[in-house]
Design an enzyme around this catalytic site. Structure first.
Site, PDB file in Angstrom:
ATOM      1  N   ALA A  65       0.859  -1.181   0.000  1.00 33.72           N
ATOM      2  CA  ALA A  65       0.000   0.000   0.000  1.00 33.72           C
ATOM      3  C   ALA A  65       0.898   1.235   0.000  1.00 33.72           C
ATOM      4  O   ALA A  65       2.037   1.183   0.466  1.00 33.72           O
ATOM      5  CB  ALA A  65      -0.887  -0.012   1.228  1.00 33.72           C
ATOM      6  N   GLY A 109       0.611  -5.098   0.831  1.00 29.73           N
ATOM      7  CA  GLY A 109      -0.607  -5.147   0.027  1.00 29.73           C
ATOM      8  C   GLY A 109      -0.369  -5.760  -1.348  1.00 29.73           C
ATOM      9  O   GLY A 109      -1.295  -6.309  -1.959  1.00 29.73           O
ATOM     10  N   GLU A 112      -0.605  -9.356  -0.794  1.00 29.38           N
ATOM     11  CA  GLU A 112      -2.032  -9.633  -0.518  1.00 29.38           C
ATOM     12  C   GLU A 112      -2.855  -9.588  -1.803  1.00 29.38           C
ATOM     13  O   GLU A 112      -3.749 -10.410  -2.006  1.00 29.38           O
ATOM     14  CB  GLU A 112      -2.560  -8.608   0.493  1.00 29.38           C
ATOM     15  CG  GLU A 112      -1.886  -8.756   1.853  1.00 29.38           C
ATOM     16  CD  GLU A 112      -2.269  -7.646   2.815  1.00 29.38           C
ATOM     17  OE1 GLU A 112      -1.828  -6.492   2.602  1.00 29.38           O
ATOM     18  OE2 GLU A 112      -3.017  -7.909   3.754  1.00 29.38           O
TER      19      GLU A 112
HETATM   20  C1  HXC Z   1       5.030   4.401  -1.308  1.00 30.28           C
HETATM   21  C2  HXC Z   1       6.921   3.416  -2.151  1.00 30.28           C
HETATM   22  C3  HXC Z   1       6.558   2.177  -1.604  1.00 30.28           C
HETATM   23  C4  HXC Z   1       5.324   2.107  -0.872  1.00 30.28           C
HETATM   24  C5  HXC Z   1       8.445   1.926  -2.627  1.00 30.28           C
HETATM   25  N1  HXC Z   1       8.090   3.223  -2.779  1.00 30.28           N
HETATM   26  N2  HXC Z   1       7.531   1.271  -1.916  1.00 30.28           N
HETATM   27  N3  HXC Z   1       6.156   4.507  -2.015  1.00 30.28           N
HETATM   28  N4  HXC Z   1       4.610   3.237  -0.760  1.00 30.28           N
HETATM   29  N5  HXC Z   1       4.882   0.969  -0.345  1.00 30.28           N
HETATM   30  C6  HXC Z   1       8.804   4.269  -3.482  1.00 30.28           C
HETATM   31  C7  HXC Z   1      10.013   4.760  -2.684  1.00 30.28           C
HETATM   32  O1  HXC Z   1       9.613   5.694  -1.703  1.00 30.28           O
HETATM   33  C8  HXC Z   1      10.847   5.370  -3.774  1.00 30.28           C
HETATM   34  O2  HXC Z   1      10.331   6.643  -4.098  1.00 30.28           O
HETATM   35  C9  HXC Z   1      10.598   4.454  -4.970  1.00 30.28           C
HETATM   36  O3  HXC Z   1       9.384   3.778  -4.692  1.00 30.28           O
HETATM   37  C10 HXC Z   1      11.694   3.425  -5.146  1.00 30.28           C
HETATM   38  O4  HXC Z   1      11.856   2.723  -3.938  1.00 30.28           O
HETATM   39  P1  HXC Z   1      13.273   2.535  -3.218  1.00 30.28           P
HETATM   40  O5  HXC Z   1      12.996   2.243  -1.788  1.00 30.28           O
HETATM   41  O6  HXC Z   1      14.185   3.670  -3.515  1.00 30.28           O
HETATM   42  O7  HXC Z   1      13.824   1.226  -3.971  1.00 30.28           O
HETATM   43  P2  HXC Z   1      14.738   0.055  -3.405  1.00 30.28           P
HETATM   44  O8  HXC Z   1      15.859   0.600  -2.555  1.00 30.28           O
HETATM   45  O9  HXC Z   1      15.073  -0.787  -4.573  1.00 30.28           O
HETATM   46  O10 HXC Z   1      13.792  -0.783  -2.396  1.00 30.28           O
HETATM   47  C11 HXC Z   1      12.628  -1.406  -2.899  1.00 30.28           C
HETATM   48  C12 HXC Z   1      11.741  -1.865  -1.712  1.00 30.28           C
HETATM   49  C13 HXC Z   1      11.470  -0.679  -0.782  1.00 30.28           C
HETATM   50  C14 HXC Z   1      12.428  -3.010  -0.966  1.00 30.28           C
HETATM   51  C15 HXC Z   1      10.453  -2.418  -2.346  1.00 30.28           C
HETATM   52  O11 HXC Z   1      10.985   0.417  -1.562  1.00 30.28           O
HETATM   53  C16 HXC Z   1      10.486  -0.974   0.303  1.00 30.28           C
HETATM   54  O12 HXC Z   1      10.823  -1.589   1.317  1.00 30.28           O
HETATM   55  N6  HXC Z   1       9.237  -0.489   0.144  1.00 30.28           N
HETATM   56  C17 HXC Z   1       8.217  -0.551   1.140  1.00 30.28           C
HETATM   57  C18 HXC Z   1       7.694  -1.969   1.277  1.00 30.28           C
HETATM   58  C19 HXC Z   1       6.634  -2.057   2.373  1.00 30.28           C
HETATM   59  O13 HXC Z   1       6.888  -1.762   3.540  1.00 30.28           O
HETATM   60  N7  HXC Z   1       5.414  -2.456   2.009  1.00 30.28           N
HETATM   61  C20 HXC Z   1       4.268  -2.538   2.900  1.00 30.28           C
HETATM   62  C21 HXC Z   1       3.472  -1.271   2.877  1.00 30.28           C
HETATM   63  S1  HXC Z   1       2.124  -1.281   4.041  1.00 30.28           S
HETATM   64  P3  HXC Z   1      11.244   7.944  -4.199  1.00 30.28           P
HETATM   65  O14 HXC Z   1      10.261   9.053  -4.405  1.00 30.28           O
HETATM   66  O15 HXC Z   1      12.032   8.029  -2.926  1.00 30.28           O
HETATM   67  O16 HXC Z   1      12.103   7.663  -5.397  1.00 30.28           O
HETATM   68  C22 HXC Z   1       0.974  -2.249   3.286  1.00 30.28           C
HETATM   69  C23 HXC Z   1      -0.303  -2.436   4.072  1.00 30.28           C
HETATM   70  C24 HXC Z   1      -1.334  -3.186   3.263  1.00 30.28           C
HETATM   71  O17 HXC Z   1       1.132  -2.728   2.234  1.00 30.28           O
HETATM   72  C25 HXC Z   1      -2.702  -3.065   3.873  1.00 30.28           C
HETATM   73  C26 HXC Z   1      -3.549  -2.035   3.221  1.00 30.28           C
HETATM   74  C27 HXC Z   1      -4.906  -1.796   3.806  1.00 30.28           C
END
Ligand code: HXC
Length: 258
Positions: A65, A109, A112
């Site tokens: 998400a 998400g 999911e």
């Molecule tokens: C918003 C995101 C994002 C996310 C990545 N980005 N994941 N933006 N929401 N979930 C954005 C980063 O901010 C970044 O933007 C760009 O995408 C590239 O990501 P990087 O982190 O620079 O890339 P990398 O170092 O290769 O790492 C990739 C990654 C990492 C491992 C996927 O981005 C990451 O850990 N993302 C978050 C994963 C996460 O925690 N997911 C769960 C979310 S909560 P900029 O602008 O800086 O370039 C969820 C709840 C679900 O999903 C339930 C819903 C109701």
């Protein structure tokens, strides 16, 4: 309909929906999930479409998400909007089969969403995870329930509690994905599977989907009864007559969804 966060293509009988927020690793925001639900409903209502593929990019199916969208929300806002509840419910209401073709990250998400599809074909680059715990939250659109049913309690707890990622090989070994293919042939394999499904009678593909999904919703004896009644019901269709006649006459089937 024109979409901004997804790309929809219909070729022959297969609709391919590509998540398309390249700057945010296909993070799922409200707009994307609304558009996805709408595209799936459109595909469901399009007589030409017989199978759907949901995919992302080579880097990410979806990295979860959208954290930017969520970070400042209050409990009251999340609760009153039932955050992502209606959208995810709409996605799971799709009656035609959906194959998730996953390359790169399928996290939170994103994992999911892949699990809401009917089966997952993974590229050898795929990485699955439920890392929400690192953000001070937990899965919110089915992860604790679906992953547990796919891979069992121990591995599900491990994934949700440590936030670690699972590679494609581990995902296949533990039953999360149906097959792993080289990244370069992911779409080819997914399309071949979708085309194979598209050859069947839509009546039976929809019945199979309803019956298999029942396995997650009810007791064994109720599920088996549900399946048996659907099996009986197929004998009211022309496609059952055609399927069995074609076998006996040693010829190809010509299903007409009747
Ligand atoms: C918003 C995101 C994002 C996310 C990545 N980005 N994941 N933006 N929401 N979930 C954005 C980063 O901010 C970044 O933007 C760009 O995408 C590239 O990501 P990087 O982190 O620079 O890339 P990398 O170092 O290769 O790492 C990739 C990654 C990492 C491992 C996927 O981005 C990451 O850990 N993302 C978050 C994963 C996460 O925690 N997911 C769960 C979310 S909560 P900029 O602008 O800086 O370039 C969820 C709840 C679900 O999903 C339930 C819903 C109701």
């Amino acid at each position: 309909m024109a979409y901004e966060t997804i790309i929809v293509e219909v070729e022959d009988h297969v609709a391919t929906i590509k998540l398309n927020r390249p700057d945010a690793m296909n993070a799922l925001n409200s707009q994307l999930l609304r558009e996805l639900a709408s595209a799936l409903a459109e595909a469901d209502g399009n007589d030409r479409v017989r199978c759907i593929i949901l995919t992302g990019s080579a880097k990410a199916f979806a990295a979860g998400a959208d954290i930017k969208e969520m970070s400042e929300k209050t409990f009251v806002e999340m609760f009153l909007s039932d955050f992502f509840g209606p959208e995810s419910l709409a996605i799971t209401k799709t009656r035609k089969p959906i194959i998730a073709a996953v390359a790169g990250y399928a996290l939170g998400g994103g994992c999911e969403l892949a699990m809401m599809c009917d089966f997952i074909i993974a590229a050898d680059t795929a990485k699955f995870g439920q890392p929400e715990i690192n953000l001070g939250v937990l899965a919110g659109i089915g992860g604790t329930q679906r992953l547990t049913r796919f891979v069992g309690k121990s591995k599900s707890m491990d994934m949700h509690l440590t936030g670690r990622f699972m590679d494609a090989e581990e995902a296949e070994r533990s039953g999360l994905v149906s097959r792993v293919v080289p990244a370069k042939s992911l779409m080819e394999e997914a399309t071949a599977a979708a085309e194979k499904i598209a050859e069947k009678s839509m009546l039976t593909t929809m019945a199979v989907k309803e019956a298999v999904n029942r396995a997650y919703e009810t007791t064994m004896s109720e599920g088996i009864l549900f399946e048996r009644r659907l099996f009986h019901a197929m004998f009211a269709t022309e496609d059952q007559k055609e399927g069995m006649a074609a076998f006996l006459e040693k010829r190809a089937t010509q299903f007409r969804d009747k």
